[in-house]
Enzyme design. Sequence first.
Site, PDB file in Angstrom:
ATOM      1  N   HIS A  57     100.924  62.567  22.814  1.00 28.55           N
ATOM      2  CA  HIS A  57     100.220  63.146  21.659  1.00 28.55           C
ATOM      3  C   HIS A  57      98.731  63.345  21.870  1.00 28.55           C
ATOM      4  CE1 HIS A  57     103.405  63.019  18.573  1.00 28.55           C
ATOM      5  NE2 HIS A  57     103.866  62.043  19.327  1.00 28.55           N
TER       6      HIS A  57
ATOM      7  N   THR B  14      97.585  68.904  12.724  1.00 29.86           N
ATOM      8  CA  THR B  14      98.595  69.323  11.750  1.00 29.86           C
ATOM      9  C   THR B  14      97.941  69.617  10.398  1.00 29.86           C
ATOM     10  OG1 THR B  14      99.105  66.963  11.566  1.00 29.86           O
ATOM     11  CG2 THR B  14     100.708  68.325  12.703  1.00 29.86           C
TER      12      THR B  14
ATOM     13  N   LYS C 161      90.822  64.384   8.250  1.00 27.87           N
ATOM     14  CA  LYS C 161      91.482  63.900   9.469  1.00 27.87           C
ATOM     15  C   LYS C 161      90.840  62.578   9.863  1.00 27.87           C
ATOM     16  CE  LYS C 161      90.351  67.908  11.289  1.00 27.87           C
ATOM     17  NZ  LYS C 161      91.583  68.389  11.849  1.00 27.87           N
ATOM     18  N   ARG C 162      91.423  61.850  10.817  1.00 24.75           N
ATOM     19  CA  ARG C 162      90.801  60.619  11.302  1.00 24.75           C
ATOM     20  C   ARG C 162      89.346  60.866  11.668  1.00 24.75           C
ATOM     21  NH1 ARG C 162      92.081  58.575  16.341  1.00 24.75           N
ATOM     22  NH2 ARG C 162      93.331  60.392  16.916  1.00 24.75           N
TER      23      ARG C 162
ATOM     24  N   LYS D 299      86.761  65.019  16.996  1.00 29.40           N
ATOM     25  CA  LYS D 299      87.125  65.886  15.872  1.00 29.40           C
ATOM     26  C   LYS D 299      85.863  66.483  15.230  1.00 29.40           C
ATOM     27  CE  LYS D 299      91.370  63.259  15.014  1.00 29.40           C
ATOM     28  NZ  LYS D 299      92.593  64.082  15.061  1.00 29.40           N
TER      29      LYS D 299
ATOM     30  N   LYS E  94      98.761  72.570   7.462  1.00 33.52           N
ATOM     31  CA  LYS E  94      98.936  72.327   6.018  1.00 33.52           C
ATOM     32  C   LYS E  94      97.937  73.161   5.209  1.00 33.52           C
ATOM     33  CE  LYS E  94     100.138  67.701   7.287  1.00 33.52           C
ATOM     34  NZ  LYS E  94      99.586  66.381   7.612  1.00 33.52           N
TER      35      LYS E  94
HETATM   36  C1  H2P Z   1      97.518  62.873  17.208  1.00 31.62           C
HETATM   37  C2  H2P Z   1      96.765  64.036  17.877  1.00 31.62           C
HETATM   38  C3  H2P Z   1      96.930  65.326  17.074  1.00 31.62           C
HETATM   39  C4  H2P Z   1      98.418  65.627  16.908  1.00 31.62           C
HETATM   40  C5  H2P Z   1      99.130  64.422  16.323  1.00 31.62           C
HETATM   41  C6  H2P Z   1     100.625  64.626  16.240  1.00 31.62           C
HETATM   42  C7  H2P Z   1      97.413  61.606  18.033  1.00 31.62           C
HETATM   43  O1  H2P Z   1      97.126  62.677  15.865  1.00 31.62           O
HETATM   44  O2  H2P Z   1      95.411  63.742  18.034  1.00 31.62           O
HETATM   45  O3  H2P Z   1      96.298  66.393  17.729  1.00 31.62           O
HETATM   46  O4  H2P Z   1      98.578  66.726  16.050  1.00 31.62           O
HETATM   47  O5  H2P Z   1      98.911  63.256  17.124  1.00 31.62           O
HETATM   48  O6  H2P Z   1     101.132  65.065  17.446  1.00 31.62           O
HETATM   49  P1  H2P Z   1      95.810  62.159  15.098  1.00 31.62           P
HETATM   50  O7  H2P Z   1      94.639  62.501  15.907  1.00 31.62           O
HETATM   51  O8  H2P Z   1      95.826  62.877  13.782  1.00 31.62           O
HETATM   52  O9  H2P Z   1      95.963  60.690  14.914  1.00 31.62           O
END
Ligand code: H2P
Length: 803
Positions: free
Chosen positions: A349, A641, A535-536, A541, A645
């Site tokens: 991820h 994501t 977002k986080r 970011k 949304k």
């Molecule tokens: C993470 C990634 C995102 C990805 C999400 C789901 C770890 O989420 O950074 O780019 O869309 O996984 O695959 P997040 O940063 O929101 O914690």
Amino acid sequence: MQLTKDEFKKKLKNKVNIYFEEELDEASNSELYTALSGVVRDGYAPQWRRTRISEADQGQKQVYYFSIEFLPGTLLKTNLLNLGWLDTVRAALSDLGLDLDKIAAAEPDMALGNGGLGRLAAAFMDSLASTGYTGNGNGIRYKYGLFKQKFVNGYQKELPNDWLKKDDHWEVRRESKSVLVRFGGKVRMVDDNGWMTPQYEGGDVVRAVPYDTAIVGYRDGVTNTLRLWDAEIPPEEELSYPTISDRRRIEDLTSILYPDDSNYEGRLLRLKQEYFFVSAGLQSILDYYVKKLGNKDFTKLPDYVAVHINDTHPAMAIAELMRLLVDEHRVDWETAWDITLKVMSYTNHTIMSEAMEKWDTNMLSQLLPRIMQIITEIDRRYCAYLNGQVSNDVIERTRIIKNGQVQMAHLAIIGSHSINGVAALHTQLLETKVLKDFYNLYPDRFNNKTNGITLRRWLQIANPELSDLLDQTIGKDWRKNSDKMLNFEKYYNDTLVLERINQIKLDNKKKLAEFIKEQMGVEVDPNAIFDVQVKRLHEYKRQTLKLLHILKLYQDLKAGIDHPKRVVIFGAKAAPSYVFAKQVIKVINETANMINSDPDINGKLKVIFLENYDVSLAEKIIPAADVSEQISTTTKEASGTSNMKLMANGALTVATMDGANIEIADAVGEDNIITFGLNKDQVYKYYAEHSYHPREMYESDPVMKKTVDALTDGTIPNCFSEGQALANKFLSDNEQFFVLADFADYLKAQEKVEQEWKDKHSWAQMSLVNIAHSERFDVDKTIERYAQDIWHLKKLKVEKVDH
Ligand code: H2P
């Protein structure tokens, strides 16, 4: 048989009478929520049971999605929607003078995740059931979910999120399915009739008790299970844990999500959690395979079971399945390895190295001695197999155990038949950069699966007015078949529809404005641009870039340079030990105070940082957004994501060409998105050549200089040291996220937003195109691809049952 309003009223009244010995008009919203969830549980119980029986009868292959995070949010409305009851229940309650939204607000948000990763896991659960596959979640039942965020003097404070205080109405404790998980102690291999068998001595044996939550499919009769494990002392071992602190040592295992891993204790607890839910999950899968399905031939396991490893946290599943097969079921190593490879698949991820877990071999040996032996053997065989086929350098770079550490990503890749990234660019970067050696070794294992979102939640539940507009224009089929949303484009020149889009947005903004007033006492004008970044909180970011834009607008307004009215809305939590991210929060909060109370600004610019961003808050903010900020440093956001949304709710995206933003741009076309910033080659060039010198940019660009100086020259009160920390970072050659490199281009992108905003008609046209094309990111499409390409699932045939 569908539920009628009268039947529902009778059921609800009955529950209120039985549960609380009260009449409907006496019950509080929280009591009504309890009663209503009881009615809903009775509603899906027969089909939950039916699904389980059908699974066993048909012996269908099932996927088990192993994830250390699940972020379902609230479930009442989702369950109502998926049962097909939402409209009836809303109307029946309204007949009774009750408001579903107020009742639903009593449900605690199930926040067992940090951000996109956990939310995606929850979306996959909903989607598997809704597309008719049998898929189960496997995770941890944290007593306290992700911390509750409070701001005190602008600083983030973390409070425990006691979501189970009032009991969770959806879970079912399944004590009969408990299993034991062993930690610590010593292991000795002894010969038992020719089979080398482990003998354990000392250590702790923990009882893992599953709590199952039904995941109701969207009007298809399928109801799957999200299984979360709790840690308890086994009843037969109670005497070994006589004191409260002894007990706590065991029970704390499942207390909190992501303990602070900046120290040894935190890391150890995290490692324990990972093994705990992985071992418990695999044991229960094998129990089902052997007892329920009556199978003894483990070579057939891959025909019945797929296990998905969501990021590296559950990667120990590979070693644990080997342990169970070899030690417990006496399958020989080669056969067990062949089975494991066919069963396991892995999603990466992120390319951020901080998330590619590594565990000290000493820690692993002490906590999980047998697992460490198995990982060592997997590593030994991997190296031996490649020896002579590829260079020693490649072997050294890719092996599992290096420099006294176990590389969990390497274990996941070596032990899985499929490895996927979560957006096209991300997968490409995995193949060509981050996991290049592995890609050369196993090109066939790599594939892309771009993320998706639950349109049911983000449109049907969060934005009912927009959903009604879609019904009225393109018909209701889009609710089941998102392809149909493309027909919305036919209304591109329909002034009435465009006006409706604007009106719906305004209504949603008014609701959010009321909420902001209630929460923060700040008035915002619903006619302003609602500019949203949710977002986080993380440097990549770049909430910081948004902050610089805010400061630039502030300076302009102070100098009499006009801009359209704007409300910038943030929602973000910082990891408790992430000092810089917390400094960013403090500076944003102080900037917000300064701007919101400055009479010269007179409401032309407002900055709102809402506390405790979670799924429930997202449902309020996202439908009210005009602008979606997706401004990560190119190459760093794997997918994103919230971008999907916000787009589905008609926001205009301001984006770097990163993650899934690229695919959004491709779907809507360049006229319906605003892109800016460094491209991936420029980013990699900076890294390769060490040629990033932001101070030179700052010295030669007076606008940038003036903006950055606002952080340190006393403009923003009460945050001198934090402002300094931000400025120092931005100006350092080691700043990895190139905030200043993108600053000027970002300002241009925002000028474009202002230009576009002037024409409400064409703005609505852009909204319409975004809404229509969000069908591409329907999670059901993503799940179909996983089900076909990776898990090889067939749809379950379940009889629909009467409610
Ligand atoms: C993470 C990634 C995102 C990805 C999400 C789901 C770890 O989420 O950074 O780019 O869309 O996984 O695959 P997040 O940063 O929101 O914690």
